[in-house]
Design a protein around this motif. Sequence first.
Motif, PDB file in Angstrom:
ATOM      1  N   THR A 197      18.843  -8.728  38.689  1.00  0.00           N
ATOM      2  CA  THR A 197      20.010  -8.376  39.496  1.00  0.00           C
ATOM      3  C   THR A 197      19.803  -7.010  40.151  1.00  0.00           C
ATOM      4  O   THR A 197      19.526  -6.026  39.461  1.00  0.00           O
ATOM      5  N   LEU A 200      28.297 -14.978  39.920  1.00  0.00           N
ATOM      6  CA  LEU A 200      27.924 -14.050  40.982  1.00  0.00           C
ATOM      7  C   LEU A 200      29.049 -13.908  42.011  1.00  0.00           C
ATOM      8  O   LEU A 200      29.609 -14.904  42.476  1.00  0.00           O
ATOM      9  N   ASP A 221      16.205 -10.306  33.799  1.00  0.00           N
ATOM     10  CA  ASP A 221      17.320  -9.898  34.665  1.00  0.00           C
ATOM     11  C   ASP A 221      16.766  -9.205  35.910  1.00  0.00           C
ATOM     12  O   ASP A 221      16.143  -8.141  35.803  1.00  0.00           O
ATOM     13  N   THR A 256      25.100 -11.873  37.409  1.00  0.00           N
ATOM     14  CA  THR A 256      23.685 -11.639  37.103  1.00  0.00           C
ATOM     15  C   THR A 256      22.783 -12.714  37.694  1.00  0.00           C
ATOM     16  O   THR A 256      23.166 -13.874  37.825  1.00  0.00           O
ATOM     17  N   ILE A 272      21.671 -18.111  37.417  1.00  0.00           N
ATOM     18  CA  ILE A 272      22.633 -17.219  38.062  1.00  0.00           C
ATOM     19  C   ILE A 272      23.986 -17.413  37.408  1.00  0.00           C
ATOM     20  O   ILE A 272      24.437 -18.556  37.230  1.00  0.00           O
TER      21      ILE A 272
END
Length: 252
Positions: free
Chosen positions: A69, A10, A67, A60, A7
């Motif tokens: 997200t 974020l 990925d 992300t 991560i």
Amino acid sequence: MTVLLEIKNLWKDFGGFVATRDVSFDLEEGERHAIIGPNGAGKTTFFNLITGHMAPSKGTVKFRGRDITGMPPHKVVKLGLARSFQRINIFPRMTLFENVQVALMSREGQSTNMFKLCFDLHVEETYELLETVHLREAAHETAGELAYGKQKQLELAIALAEKPDVLLLDEPTAGMSPSETNEAIRLIDRITKERGLTLLFTEHDMGVVFGISDRISVLHHGEIIARGLPDEVRNDPDVRRIYLGEAADDAA
Ligand code: ADP
Ligand code: MG
């Protein structure tokens, strides 16, 4: 060491209120990682951002290098990330058996509308999962009538029905008595070891946290203020001042 969850930077804000602030975080394969922090620190929000229940404002989330997200929860689950919720999340009017069976059917993409016609699907696997969480005897009882601790065990069986690699448990012992807490932790400990699961969990009971974690991250006002081995976190002056206080001594 393989990094399963990666991560980066974020953020989540709710109309100006920042609940997740520039959080970067790695979850390594096989580890048991606790996220701790006072009420309102942003632990549940962080889980929601990982599992697609909320979209981040920035940053992300990668799982096994991919990925994810903003990916919707049902797709995230299929990749091998299953979770339980801080509040009970079962079908209270269905039996325990049906709760687990529906989870298995949903994993296989079998329509739950057809449920009444599908009573013979996944029977063995359903019983096995109930056995795993010590609920086989109660298989045909109504889920909503179970004691609270047992409902949490049922949730665990439902999460395991997804065949996850990573289990995210949000306050698995919230609302439990001390004996229910002990039983729940023994169960989680055994299941994660037997199945080789990676565990990311939030927990308010410091005895539990320091008892089973390989690493701990501390959230405060949406920011990670410390992370490391249990002893490192326990002895971190900021953590002691802001959050742990006497609890660190109790758990030592
Ligand atoms: P924790 O799980 O650590 O107790 P939460 O992630 O539930 O913390 O909440 C972090 C902060 O974000 C709290 O101040 C909470 O009120 C706020 N929050 C959480 N979800 C929402 C939402 N959907 N809308 C607005 N504020 C929210
Ligand atoms: Mg929470």
